[in-house]
Design a protein around this motif. Sequence first.
Motif, PDB file in Angstrom:
ATOM      1  N   ILE A  25       1.162  -0.486  -7.130  1.00  0.00           N
ATOM      2  CA  ILE A  25       1.305  -0.489  -5.757  1.00  0.00           C
ATOM      3  C   ILE A  25       0.061   0.404  -5.123  1.00  0.00           C
ATOM      4  O   ILE A  25      -0.133   1.164  -5.903  1.00  0.00           O
ATOM      5  CB  ILE A  25       2.173   0.431  -4.702  1.00  0.00           C
ATOM      6  CG1 ILE A  25       3.416  -0.604  -4.646  1.00  0.00           C
ATOM      7  CG2 ILE A  25       1.959   0.144  -2.963  1.00  0.00           C
ATOM      8  CD1 ILE A  25       4.771  -0.359  -4.493  1.00  0.00           C
ATOM      9  N   PRO A  26      -1.457  -0.477  -4.614  1.00  0.00           N
ATOM     10  CA  PRO A  26      -2.348   0.435  -4.627  1.00  0.00           C
ATOM     11  C   PRO A  26      -2.206   1.130  -3.630  1.00  0.00           C
ATOM     12  O   PRO A  26      -1.679   1.494  -2.468  1.00  0.00           O
ATOM     13  CB  PRO A  26      -3.402  -0.261  -3.997  1.00  0.00           C
ATOM     14  CG  PRO A  26      -3.291  -1.486  -4.134  1.00  0.00           C
ATOM     15  CD  PRO A  26      -1.409  -1.521  -4.783  1.00  0.00           C
ATOM     16  N   THR A  27      -3.129   2.603  -4.449  1.00  0.00           N
ATOM     17  CA  THR A  27      -2.296   4.337  -3.396  1.00  0.00           C
ATOM     18  C   THR A  27      -3.503   4.898  -2.975  1.00  0.00           C
ATOM     19  O   THR A  27      -4.737   5.173  -4.313  1.00  0.00           O
ATOM     20  CB  THR A  27      -1.617   5.273  -4.419  1.00  0.00           C
ATOM     21  OG1 THR A  27      -0.086   4.039  -4.401  1.00  0.00           O
ATOM     22  CG2 THR A  27      -1.018   5.953  -4.638  1.00  0.00           C
ATOM     23  N   PHE A  64       0.606  -0.768   0.288  1.00  0.00           N
ATOM     24  CA  PHE A  64       0.066  -0.264  -0.204  1.00  0.00           C
ATOM     25  C   PHE A  64       1.029   1.294   0.286  1.00  0.00           C
ATOM     26  O   PHE A  64       2.138   1.764   0.797  1.00  0.00           O
ATOM     27  CB  PHE A  64      -0.703   0.300   1.485  1.00  0.00           C
ATOM     28  CG  PHE A  64      -1.789  -0.618   1.154  1.00  0.00           C
ATOM     29  CD1 PHE A  64      -2.689  -1.311   0.341  1.00  0.00           C
ATOM     30  CD2 PHE A  64      -2.474  -1.511   2.083  1.00  0.00           C
ATOM     31  CE1 PHE A  64      -3.219  -2.331   0.132  1.00  0.00           C
ATOM     32  CE2 PHE A  64      -3.918  -2.140   2.444  1.00  0.00           C
ATOM     33  CZ  PHE A  64      -3.858  -2.402   1.124  1.00  0.00           C
ATOM     34  N   CYS A  65       0.508   2.363  -0.683  1.00  0.00           N
ATOM     35  CA  CYS A  65       0.781   3.913  -0.037  1.00  0.00           C
ATOM     36  C   CYS A  65       0.282   4.907  -0.083  1.00  0.00           C
ATOM     37  O   CYS A  65      -0.517   4.933  -0.326  1.00  0.00           O
ATOM     38  CB  CYS A  65       1.414   3.839  -1.883  1.00  0.00           C
ATOM     39  SG  CYS A  65       2.475   5.506  -2.061  1.00  0.00           S
ATOM     40  N   LEU A  66       0.673   5.486   0.461  1.00  0.00           N
ATOM     41  CA  LEU A  66      -0.127   6.244   1.579  1.00  0.00           C
ATOM     42  C   LEU A  66       0.194   7.485   0.671  1.00  0.00           C
ATOM     43  O   LEU A  66       1.512   8.082   2.126  1.00  0.00           O
ATOM     44  CB  LEU A  66      -0.899   6.132   2.753  1.00  0.00           C
ATOM     45  CG  LEU A  66      -1.705   7.508   3.489  1.00  0.00           C
ATOM     46  CD1 LEU A  66      -2.155   6.863   4.708  1.00  0.00           C
ATOM     47  CD2 LEU A  66      -1.035   8.951   4.014  1.00  0.00           C
ATOM     48  N   ILE A  67       0.003   8.803   0.631  1.00  0.00           N
ATOM     49  CA  ILE A  67       0.842   9.967  -0.181  1.00  0.00           C
ATOM     50  C   ILE A  67      -0.099  10.633   0.519  1.00  0.00           C
ATOM     51  O   ILE A  67      -1.331  11.252   0.687  1.00  0.00           O
ATOM     52  CB  ILE A  67       0.533  10.388  -1.750  1.00  0.00           C
ATOM     53  CG1 ILE A  67       0.987   9.055  -2.288  1.00  0.00           C
ATOM     54  CG2 ILE A  67       0.883  11.764  -2.091  1.00  0.00           C
ATOM     55  CD1 ILE A  67       1.514   9.626  -3.546  1.00  0.00           C
ATOM     56  N   GLY A  68       0.583  11.707   1.809  1.00  0.00           N
ATOM     57  CA  GLY A  68       0.081  13.057   2.632  1.00  0.00           C
ATOM     58  C   GLY A  68      -0.056  13.778   1.705  1.00  0.00           C
ATOM     59  O   GLY A  68       0.032  15.581   2.482  1.00  0.00           O
ATOM     60  N   GLU A  69       0.260  14.398   0.225  1.00  0.00           N
ATOM     61  CA  GLU A  69      -0.308  15.001   0.107  1.00  0.00           C
ATOM     62  C   GLU A  69      -1.925  16.254   1.243  1.00  0.00           C
ATOM     63  O   GLU A  69      -2.393  15.925   1.121  1.00  0.00           O
ATOM     64  CB  GLU A  69      -0.867  15.447  -1.218  1.00  0.00           C
ATOM     65  CG  GLU A  69       0.290  15.568  -2.014  1.00  0.00           C
ATOM     66  CD  GLU A  69       1.102  16.672  -2.447  1.00  0.00           C
ATOM     67  OE1 GLU A  69       1.028  17.673  -1.959  1.00  0.00           O
ATOM     68  OE2 GLU A  69       2.075  16.774  -3.080  1.00  0.00           O
ATOM     69  N   PRO A  70      -2.241  17.953   0.877  1.00  0.00           N
ATOM     70  CA  PRO A  70      -3.160  18.048   2.339  1.00  0.00           C
ATOM     71  C   PRO A  70      -4.464  17.937   1.351  1.00  0.00           C
ATOM     72  O   PRO A  70      -4.552  18.185   0.390  1.00  0.00           O
ATOM     73  CB  PRO A  70      -3.285  19.385   2.554  1.00  0.00           C
ATOM     74  CG  PRO A  70      -2.093  19.860   0.736  1.00  0.00           C
ATOM     75  CD  PRO A  70      -0.828  18.548   0.692  1.00  0.00           C
TER      76      PRO A  70
END
Length: 397
Positions: free
Chosen positions: A348-350, A163-169
């Motif tokens: 990678i699911p994001t 899994f990928c979690l991108i922390g953009e606002p």
Amino acid sequence: MKTKEILEKLLSFQTVSLSPNMELIHFIKNLLADHNVEVQIIGEETGTRANLYATIYGTELTAETASTGGVVLSGHSDVVPVAGQNWTVEPFALTEKDDKYYGRGTADMKGFLASAIRTCLIASKQPLKTPLHLAVSFDEEIGCVGVRHLIERLKDAPMKPHFCLIGEPTSLGVATGHKGKTALRATCTGLEGHSAMAPNFLNALHLGADLIKALQDLQSDFAENGAQDHDYDIPYSTIHVGKMSGGVALNIVPNKCILDFEIRNLAADKPEDIIQRIKNAAEIITFNAKEKADCADIKIEVVNSYPGLDTNPGADIVSFVKSLRGENKNFKIAFGTEGGLFDQVLNIPTVVCGPGSMDQGHKPDEFVSIQQIQLCDEMLDRLVERLIEGLSPSQRC
């Protein structure tokens, strides 16, 4: 270290896009290395800017015993310039007032990075059953440039994150998609001459104006007849001309004009098809202009591009991050991220989910609320708890 302390340090590094970021990268590396975290620095050719990729196994796991790739928290180290903006606080320092943290990058997106680094430090002391990763990239603001070096390295990794979690606002909402972006440049060539006899020559600015009109017509066609995705505020693909330059003096018919423009496409619209339509329009303009000057030409080149993100709302990554946030809704965002590269290149699911709002990004007196940072810390604390438990079989697929 607390998130505020880390954020204060991150803000002090003036990592405007295309500027060196090595001090920031080494600060993070040294902080994590003190906690027995595996850290890789993945640089570009000049050696002045780099990505960082860290893996946290905790107190029990090792690279050999980890049975799943785990979760990667991804963010960028670069920020947009402050030049020409009227700041009332020091942009490259943390100012706390009115329950907000002010400074360039607080929202976009050093606030998330600070919270993610804090989480990595906490996770390093826990008996994780699933590893945690941290990806910090450079030059994201100019087209997700730096992260491509990191993506190439991960292609050959023996075990990729699941899994990928991108922390953009996103105000900590769970965003499942954004449009792709292609930046292009059109170079229009005309025939110069004295402006007193302008009709005898070919004005390159006029060629550029004709191309702009063609782009406007294509934009109207997208709005009226093109694919629609109403999860977006603007539900169709868009074309935007951001810069037009040309000409030397008022009394000279210009022989060169340059247009910088972009396409932001829905998943249903292939950028290469849109580019071909633009090239077809340019050929018609050029063909007609050659009646006046054989040298007439419009060359179109792709300057930069990154793919969109279109994660299925029913995917495990979506329900997983929603469970961390206590959220029931998901949506799509207008701005781009490196998410499409993680998804399309690495499979990678994001999703995108981070503190603050892009309403504050790129502006003077940028800020993130202290409450948003606290909520992000709580979300990532729950992530660590889940990694201690271990991801379920369905979440490992």
